[in-house]
Structures are given as C-alpha cells and as structure tokens.
Design a protein around this motif. Structure first.
Motif, PDB file in Angstrom:
ATOM      1  N   ASN A  28       0.824  -1.201   0.000  1.00  0.00           N
ATOM      2  CA  ASN A  28       0.000   0.000   0.000  1.00  0.00           C
ATOM      3  C   ASN A  28       0.859   1.252   0.000  1.00  0.00           C
ATOM      4  O   ASN A  28       0.497   2.271  -0.591  1.00  0.00           O
ATOM      5  CB  ASN A  28      -0.931   0.009   1.214  1.00  0.00           C
ATOM      6  N   ALA A  29       2.010   1.178   0.671  1.00  0.00           N
ATOM      7  CA  ALA A  29       2.919   2.327   0.695  1.00  0.00           C
ATOM      8  C   ALA A  29       3.453   2.615  -0.701  1.00  0.00           C
ATOM      9  O   ALA A  29       3.568   3.768  -1.114  1.00  0.00           O
ATOM     10  CB  ALA A  29       4.085   2.059   1.654  1.00  0.00           C
ATOM     11  N   GLN A  30       3.773   1.531  -1.449  1.00  0.00           N
ATOM     12  CA  GLN A  30       4.260   1.722  -2.802  1.00  0.00           C
ATOM     13  C   GLN A  30       3.190   2.369  -3.674  1.00  0.00           C
ATOM     14  O   GLN A  30       3.469   3.232  -4.500  1.00  0.00           O
ATOM     15  CB  GLN A  30       4.680   0.366  -3.402  1.00  0.00           C
ATOM     16  N   VAL A  31       1.937   1.938  -3.497  1.00  0.00           N
ATOM     17  CA  VAL A  31       0.856   2.459  -4.318  1.00  0.00           C
ATOM     18  C   VAL A  31       0.479   3.879  -3.915  1.00  0.00           C
ATOM     19  O   VAL A  31       0.137   4.706  -4.741  1.00  0.00           O
ATOM     20  CB  VAL A  31      -0.368   1.517  -4.233  1.00  0.00           C
ATOM     21  N   SER A  32       0.553   4.164  -2.599  1.00  0.00           N
ATOM     22  CA  SER A  32       0.084   5.461  -2.110  1.00  0.00           C
ATOM     23  C   SER A  32       1.015   6.607  -2.482  1.00  0.00           C
ATOM     24  O   SER A  32       0.572   7.738  -2.598  1.00  0.00           O
ATOM     25  CB  SER A  32      -0.088   5.418  -0.588  1.00  0.00           C
ATOM     26  N   HIS A  33       2.291   6.326  -2.681  1.00  0.00           N
ATOM     27  CA  HIS A  33       3.238   7.380  -3.007  1.00  0.00           C
ATOM     28  C   HIS A  33       3.225   7.656  -4.510  1.00  0.00           C
ATOM     29  O   HIS A  33       4.229   7.502  -5.203  1.00  0.00           O
ATOM     30  CB  HIS A  33       4.641   7.011  -2.532  1.00  0.00           C
ATOM     31  N   ILE A  34       2.095   8.069  -5.034  1.00  0.00           N
ATOM     32  CA  ILE A  34       1.968   8.437  -6.432  1.00  0.00           C
ATOM     33  C   ILE A  34       1.423   9.848  -6.507  1.00  0.00           C
ATOM     34  O   ILE A  34       0.896  10.388  -5.537  1.00  0.00           O
ATOM     35  CB  ILE A  34       1.054   7.461  -7.203  1.00  0.00           C
ATOM     36  N   ARG A  35       1.534  10.434  -7.688  1.00  0.00           N
ATOM     37  CA  ARG A  35       1.122  11.817  -7.867  1.00  0.00           C
ATOM     38  C   ARG A  35      -0.398  11.958  -7.737  1.00  0.00           C
ATOM     39  O   ARG A  35      -1.146  11.071  -8.125  1.00  0.00           O
ATOM     40  CB  ARG A  35       1.578  12.327  -9.227  1.00  0.00           C
ATOM     41  N   GLU A  36      -0.813  13.091  -7.235  1.00  0.00           N
ATOM     42  CA  GLU A  36      -2.237  13.357  -7.071  1.00  0.00           C
ATOM     43  C   GLU A  36      -2.928  13.367  -8.422  1.00  0.00           C
ATOM     44  O   GLU A  36      -2.435  13.953  -9.396  1.00  0.00           O
ATOM     45  CB  GLU A  36      -2.438  14.707  -6.368  1.00  0.00           C
ATOM     46  N   GLY A  37      -4.070  12.699  -8.504  1.00  0.00           N
ATOM     47  CA  GLY A  37      -4.829  12.645  -9.739  1.00  0.00           C
ATOM     48  C   GLY A  37      -4.467  11.476 -10.636  1.00  0.00           C
ATOM     49  O   GLY A  37      -5.115  11.255 -11.662  1.00  0.00           O
ATOM     50  N   PHE A  38      -3.428  10.721 -10.268  1.00  0.00           N
ATOM     51  CA  PHE A  38      -2.998   9.573 -11.056  1.00  0.00           C
ATOM     52  C   PHE A  38      -3.567   8.284 -10.454  1.00  0.00           C
ATOM     53  O   PHE A  38      -3.804   8.189  -9.253  1.00  0.00           O
ATOM     54  CB  PHE A  38      -1.468   9.482 -11.091  1.00  0.00           C
ATOM     55  N   VAL A  39      -3.753   7.291 -11.317  1.00  0.00           N
ATOM     56  CA  VAL A  39      -4.273   5.989 -10.905  1.00  0.00           C
ATOM     57  C   VAL A  39      -3.174   4.949 -11.088  1.00  0.00           C
ATOM     58  O   VAL A  39      -2.584   4.857 -12.177  1.00  0.00           O
ATOM     59  CB  VAL A  39      -5.508   5.593 -11.743  1.00  0.00           C
ATOM     60  N   PRO A  40      -2.864   4.163 -10.052  1.00  0.00           N
ATOM     61  CA  PRO A  40      -1.814   3.148 -10.205  1.00  0.00           C
ATOM     62  C   PRO A  40      -2.208   2.077 -11.226  1.00  0.00           C
ATOM     63  O   PRO A  40      -3.347   1.621 -11.236  1.00  0.00           O
ATOM     64  CB  PRO A  40      -1.670   2.565  -8.797  1.00  0.00           C
ATOM     65  N   ILE A  41      -1.272   1.692 -12.079  1.00  0.00           N
ATOM     66  CA  ILE A  41      -1.506   0.594 -13.020  1.00  0.00           C
ATOM     67  C   ILE A  41      -0.570  -0.582 -12.717  1.00  0.00           C
ATOM     68  O   ILE A  41      -0.472  -1.513 -13.512  1.00  0.00           O
ATOM     69  CB  ILE A  41      -1.354   1.052 -14.484  1.00  0.00           C
ATOM     70  N   PHE A  42       0.098  -0.522 -11.574  1.00  0.00           N
ATOM     71  CA  PHE A  42       0.893  -1.627 -11.043  1.00  0.00           C
ATOM     72  C   PHE A  42       0.628  -1.680  -9.551  1.00  0.00           C
ATOM     73  O   PHE A  42       0.768  -0.673  -8.851  1.00  0.00           O
ATOM     74  CB  PHE A  42       2.381  -1.403 -11.342  1.00  0.00           C
ATOM     75  N   ASN A  43       0.224  -2.859  -9.053  1.00  0.00           N
ATOM     76  CA  ASN A  43      -0.225  -2.949  -7.661  1.00  0.00           C
ATOM     77  C   ASN A  43       0.895  -3.154  -6.649  1.00  0.00           C
ATOM     78  O   ASN A  43       0.645  -3.205  -5.446  1.00  0.00           O
ATOM     79  CB  ASN A  43      -1.277  -4.053  -7.501  1.00  0.00           C
ATOM     80  N   GLY A  44       2.139  -3.290  -7.121  1.00  0.00           N
ATOM     81  CA  GLY A  44       3.265  -3.441  -6.198  1.00  0.00           C
ATOM     82  C   GLY A  44       3.436  -4.833  -5.636  1.00  0.00           C
ATOM     83  O   GLY A  44       4.370  -5.081  -4.873  1.00  0.00           O
ATOM     84  N   LYS A  45       2.540  -5.778  -6.025  1.00  0.00           N
ATOM     85  CA  LYS A  45       2.582  -7.130  -5.464  1.00  0.00           C
ATOM     86  C   LYS A  45       2.829  -8.207  -6.510  1.00  0.00           C
ATOM     87  O   LYS A  45       3.532  -9.181  -6.253  1.00  0.00           O
ATOM     88  CB  LYS A  45       1.274  -7.437  -4.733  1.00  0.00           C
ATOM     89  N   ASP A  46       2.208  -8.052  -7.697  1.00  0.00           N
ATOM     90  CA  ASP A  46       2.364  -9.056  -8.749  1.00  0.00           C
ATOM     91  C   ASP A  46       2.186  -8.369 -10.102  1.00  0.00           C
ATOM     92  O   ASP A  46       2.059  -7.142 -10.179  1.00  0.00           O
ATOM     93  CB  ASP A  46       1.371 -10.205  -8.565  1.00  0.00           C
ATOM     94  N   LEU A  47       2.196  -9.148 -11.170  1.00  0.00           N
ATOM     95  CA  LEU A  47       2.144  -8.600 -12.524  1.00  0.00           C
ATOM     96  C   LEU A  47       0.721  -8.561 -13.083  1.00  0.00           C
ATOM     97  O   LEU A  47       0.541  -8.530 -14.300  1.00  0.00           O
ATOM     98  CB  LEU A  47       3.058  -9.404 -13.448  1.00  0.00           C
ATOM     99  N   GLU A  48      -0.267  -8.533 -12.217  1.00  0.00           N
ATOM    100  CA  GLU A  48      -1.646  -8.398 -12.671  1.00  0.00           C
ATOM    101  C   GLU A  48      -1.803  -7.104 -13.462  1.00  0.00           C
ATOM    102  O   GLU A  48      -1.370  -6.030 -13.032  1.00  0.00           O
ATOM    103  CB  GLU A  48      -2.600  -8.391 -11.476  1.00  0.00           C
ATOM    104  N   GLY A  49      -2.432  -7.196 -14.630  1.00  0.00           N
ATOM    105  CA  GLY A  49      -2.601  -6.022 -15.481  1.00  0.00           C
ATOM    106  C   GLY A  49      -1.489  -5.851 -16.499  1.00  0.00           C
ATOM    107  O   GLY A  49      -1.514  -4.910 -17.294  1.00  0.00           O
ATOM    108  N   TRP A  50      -0.516  -6.778 -16.476  1.00  0.00           N
ATOM    109  CA  TRP A  50       0.626  -6.724 -17.389  1.00  0.00           C
ATOM    110  C   TRP A  50       0.839  -8.100 -18.009  1.00  0.00           C
ATOM    111  O   TRP A  50       0.442  -9.116 -17.434  1.00  0.00           O
ATOM    112  CB  TRP A  50       1.891  -6.301 -16.642  1.00  0.00           C
ATOM    113  N   HIS A  51       1.478  -8.143 -19.169  1.00  0.00           N
ATOM    114  CA  HIS A  51       1.801  -9.419 -19.798  1.00  0.00           C
ATOM    115  C   HIS A  51       3.103  -9.309 -20.574  1.00  0.00           C
ATOM    116  O   HIS A  51       3.475  -8.232 -21.041  1.00  0.00           O
ATOM    117  CB  HIS A  51       0.663  -9.883 -20.716  1.00  0.00           C
TER     118      HIS A  51
END
Length: 241
Positions: A28-51
């Motif tokens: 959650n710390a990895q995901v939370s430290h993103i710019r305001e208004g941006f949506v994370p496309i990597f969850n910091g745990k696994d490669l879900e959403g990527w191939h």
C-alpha cells in the motif's frame, strides 16, 4: 498436550497474520506514493494487469518479477531480453513512474506500443548513461526525436529517478520531465505509427545483448548487460486525458 498444540496453532496464525499485514502495508505504501490525480496501473505485489510479449524481437522469455514493490527485469537466458506490456491501451495520458538500472544496460519505456513493441520510446541507458531520456522510435521511424541535454544536472546515480511523460493528440505533443525538471517538449510532424494508430500499450523493454553466454570482464558493444544486471520500475501510475 492438546492445549499446547492449540497455543502453537494460535501463535502460528498470529505470526502469519502479522506477515500478511506488513506485506500489505509495504504494498500500500508503494501504491500510495503516487502523484495526485494519477491511478496506479501496477499494484506493487504481482504482474496483474501486465503481460510479457511473445512476439517481439528482443526475446520471448526474459525474467520479469516483482520484488520490494517494483517490477524487476533481468535477461534470461543470458543475452536474451523481452518486453512487458500493460494489458490496457492508452491514447492521451500522463504517465508517472520511478526507474533504477545498472550501468552498462539498455532498455526503454515504450508508449502507444503494439504487441510486438513498435512504438515511441523514451530510451534508458543503464544508470543515466548517454541516451537516457531521449525520444526515439522502436521498430518505428520517428520524424522528430528529442535529446535530454540537461539530464546530467538532475540524475541521481545508483538511486531511483522519477519520470513523468505527457502524450496528447493524433500528431502527438510529447513532454518529458525527469525528477520534475523539464527535459524536452516535442510536437510530432506526423503520426509516426503504422496506419495512423492513436493508441497503444505502455511497455518496458529489456534489451537483448549480442553475447549469448557470459564473457568474464567482456562486452560486445555499447550496451552489454552483465549477468545479474537489472532494470526496475515502481510507483507506476497514469492519468488519462
């Protein structure tokens, strides 16, 4: 005897719950430290959403995994690379991420990319080496590129460096900031993509090397990955425009 066993079981559950909690906090710390208004496309745990692409010219295996909240990329087998792509395609957007790489390596951030890796590219030459943050094409003739001439003033050696890329328009206007300092702004003379495509995937390139087996202390060309060298990306987020 049964009481002791129940106590051991209870303690084991507590330990596993604590481990899961700490892992969740870190992710959650990895995901939370993103710019305001941006949506994370990597969850910091696994490669879900990527191939991993099986159709690109850098290699079809590679070694892509998640470690300490980052996507890590290493050659496998030695000399062979690959690309990893977002499942989703994007057209107009701002992309934000942090990158760290070993010296003597090469890769890139692709955008509006095809499955095979044809698209625009922000080059990444190891740890801020010449070429890093330049705008070029991958399997694509770019009519107008750009060079990050001020990169050396802001690059942090052996550390994470932030990239923010803005892409807008059919003939894209592309802007890049590194560590929040403007590197370049380019208005394309044309849509360079095949068939005037206006959207594509975000991709990270793990470049191949000419040597297929390690050569102790040797290198074959300007960029030659050493065994165990890596590129890593974290805090990957996007804002669609």
């Amino acid at each position: 005897m049964m009481i002791v066993n129940f106590r051991k079981l209870f303690l084991l559950k507590v330990v596993w719950a604590l481990v899961a909690f700490l892992f969740s906090v870190e992710s959650n710390a990895q995901v939370s430290h993103i710019r305001e208004g941006f949506v994370p496309i990597f969850n910091g745990k696994d490669l879900e959403g990527w191939h991993i692409s099986r159709t690109n010219h850098h290699g079809t295996k590679g070694n892509f995994f998640v470690e300490d909240g980052a996507i890590v990329m290493k050659q496998f087998p030695y000399g062979q690379g690959g690309i990893i792509l977002s499942d989703k395609k994007y057209q107009d957007f701002e992309l934000s991420l942090e990158f760290k790489g070993h010296p003597g390596t090469n890769g890139g951030i692709f955008f509006r990319s095809s499955e095979s890796g044809s698209g625009y590219q922000v080059e990444l030459s190891g740890d801020g080496q010449p070429g890093t943050a330049n705008l070029i094409g991958e399997m694509l003739r770019v009519a107008k590129g750009a060079q990050a001439t001020d990169l050396g003033k802001v690059w942090k050696k052996w550390d994470w460096n932030s990239f923010r890329l803005r892409v807008v328009g059919q003939k894209p206007k592309m802007t890049l900031w590194v560590n929040d300092v403007l590197m370049w702004e380019v208005r394309a003379e044309r849509n360079d993509l095949i068939a005037d495509t206006t959207s594509g995937m975000i991709a990270f390139q793990l470049h191949w090397s000419a040597t297929l087996m390690p050569v102790p202390g040797g290198r074959c060309c300007d960029f030659s990955w050493k065994p165990g060298a890596a590129h890593a990306y974290r805090k990957i987020a996007i804002k669609e425009l």
